[in-house]
Design a protein around this motif. Structure first.
Motif, short mmCIF file in Angstrom:
data_model
loop_
_atom_site.label_atom_id
_atom_site.label_comp_id
_atom_site.label_asym_id
_atom_site.label_seq_id
_atom_site.Cartn_x
_atom_site.Cartn_y
_atom_site.Cartn_z
N ALA A 6 0.84 -1.20 0.00
CA ALA A 6 0.00 0.00 0.00
C ALA A 6 0.88 1.25 0.00
O ALA A 6 2.05 1.20 0.39
N ILE A 7 0.27 2.34 -0.41
CA ILE A 7 0.90 3.65 -0.31
C ILE A 7 -0.04 4.53 0.49
O ILE A 7 -1.23 4.64 0.19
N VAL A 8 0.50 5.16 1.54
CA VAL A 8 -0.25 6.07 2.39
C VAL A 8 0.31 7.47 2.15
O VAL A 8 1.52 7.66 2.20
N ALA A 9 -0.57 8.42 1.89
CA ALA A 9 -0.15 9.80 1.71
C ALA A 9 -1.27 10.72 2.17
O ALA A 9 -2.43 10.30 2.29
N LEU A 26 -4.55 9.89 4.14
CA LEU A 26 -4.58 10.16 5.58
C LEU A 26 -4.55 11.67 5.80
O LEU A 26 -3.49 12.29 5.81
N PRO A 27 -5.74 12.29 5.93
CA PRO A 27 -5.78 13.74 6.16
C PRO A 27 -4.99 14.13 7.42
O PRO A 27 -5.02 13.42 8.42
N GLY A 28 -4.27 15.24 7.33
CA GLY A 28 -3.49 15.71 8.48
C GLY A 28 -2.18 15.00 8.70
O GLY A 28 -1.51 15.22 9.70
N LEU A 29 -1.79 14.14 7.76
CA LEU A 29 -0.55 13.36 7.93
C LEU A 29 0.66 14.25 8.17
O LEU A 29 1.49 13.96 9.03
N THR A 30 0.77 15.34 7.43
CA THR A 30 1.97 16.18 7.57
C THR A 30 2.10 16.77 8.97
O THR A 30 3.21 17.02 9.43
N GLN A 31 0.98 16.96 9.67
CA GLN A 31 1.05 17.48 11.05
C GLN A 31 1.42 16.39 12.06
O GLN A 31 1.96 16.70 13.12
N SER A 32 1.16 15.13 11.73
CA SER A 32 1.43 14.05 12.69
C SER A 32 2.59 13.16 12.26
O SER A 32 2.80 12.10 12.85
N ILE A 33 3.34 13.59 11.25
CA ILE A 33 4.38 12.73 10.68
C ILE A 33 5.46 12.35 11.69
O ILE A 33 6.05 11.28 11.59
N HIS A 34 5.72 13.19 12.68
CA HIS A 34 6.76 12.88 13.67
C HIS A 34 6.48 11.57 14.42
O HIS A 34 7.38 11.00 15.02
N GLN A 35 5.27 11.07 14.33
CA GLN A 35 4.91 9.83 15.00
C GLN A 35 5.28 8.58 14.19
O GLN A 35 5.30 7.49 14.74
N PHE A 36 5.55 8.77 12.91
CA PHE A 36 5.85 7.65 12.01
C PHE A 36 7.34 7.62 11.68
O PHE A 36 7.93 8.66 11.41
N LYS A 37 7.91 6.43 11.68
CA LYS A 37 9.33 6.28 11.35
C LYS A 37 9.52 5.07 10.42
O LYS A 37 8.82 4.08 10.55
N THR A 38 10.48 5.20 9.53
CA THR A 38 10.82 4.07 8.68
C THR A 38 11.18 2.89 9.56
O THR A 38 11.92 3.03 10.53
N GLY A 39 10.64 1.74 9.22
CA GLY A 39 10.88 0.52 10.00
C GLY A 39 9.74 0.18 10.94
O GLY A 39 9.64 -0.96 11.41
N ASP A 40 8.87 1.16 11.24
CA ASP A 40 7.69 0.88 12.06
C ASP A 40 6.80 -0.14 11.35
O ASP A 40 6.87 -0.30 10.14
N GLN A 41 5.94 -0.78 12.12
CA GLN A 41 4.93 -1.67 11.56
C GLN A 41 3.61 -0.91 11.48
O GLN A 41 3.19 -0.28 12.45
N LEU A 42 2.98 -0.98 10.31
CA LEU A 42 1.72 -0.30 10.13
C LEU A 42 0.68 -1.30 9.66
O LEU A 42 0.93 -2.08 8.74
#
Length: 178
Positions: free
Chosen positions: A94-97, A118-134
């Motif tokens: 999947a691609i999430v943007a 994902l509306p508002g993603l740019t404001q909450s991006i600090h919560q996501f990191k490469t390598g996380d499980q989604l």
């Protein structure tokens, strides 16, 4: 065969050299025009994102089931189908943007590649990191990060789910005739 409506994978957060979430990734950054002579989808994956600064080696690190995350207007630009097919070739689930370019969105849906807004993603991006499980629930739009934190994305529309389940738009159209 029914495809899963819940996907789980390793996350790739596309950030620029300053660590900011990439916005406006165009189809030339996803799949450069120097590769347009390639017509075999299986060969396209090796070139995914190799024209995006600091992501040139993405295709060599990605594994089937991985999930890509980007900012606003992902897939802007031309109607280059290879910009969708290169991710399919890699097995990206999947691609999430925050948002997608209109033509890219239509091409991805028609190809059966799950794209999640994902509306508002740019404001909450600090919560996501490469390598996380989604984990992504395509029906409800719920995203679960590392089995803990949840976010609300746009769920699939019925026609998007029908195309995804069929495999692509052509298979979906054929199923309507049967």
């Amino acid at each position: 065969m029914t495809k899963p409506t819940e996907l789980k994978g390793r996350l790739w957060v596309l950030t620029d050299p300053q660590g900011k979430l990439y916005d406006d990734i165009d189809t030339d950054m996803i799949f450069h025009n120097r590769y347009l002579h390639i017509t075999d989808i299986a060969e396209m994956g090796q070139y995914a994102l190799d024209n995006l600064k600091d992501w040139e080696n993405f295709a060599h690190k990605a594994r089937p089931g991985d999930i890509v995350m980007a900012g606003k207007n992902f897939g802007a630009g031309s109607s280059r189908q290879q910009a969708v097919d290169c991710f399919r070739a890699l097995g990206i689930s999947a691609i999430v943007a925050e948002s997608f370019g209109a033509i890219y969105k239509r091409n991805a849906i028609n190809s059966g590649l799950p794209i999640i807004s994902l509306p508002g993603l740019t404001q909450s991006i600090h919560q996501f990191k490469t390598g996380d499980q989604l984990k992504i629930n395509l029906e409800t739009g719920q995203l679960t990060l590392n089995d803990q934190q949840t976010f609300r994305a746009q769920p699939f529309s019925q026609v998007q789910m029908d195309i995804y389940q069929a495999g692509n738009l052509f298979a979906y159209g054929k199923s309507l005739k049967e």
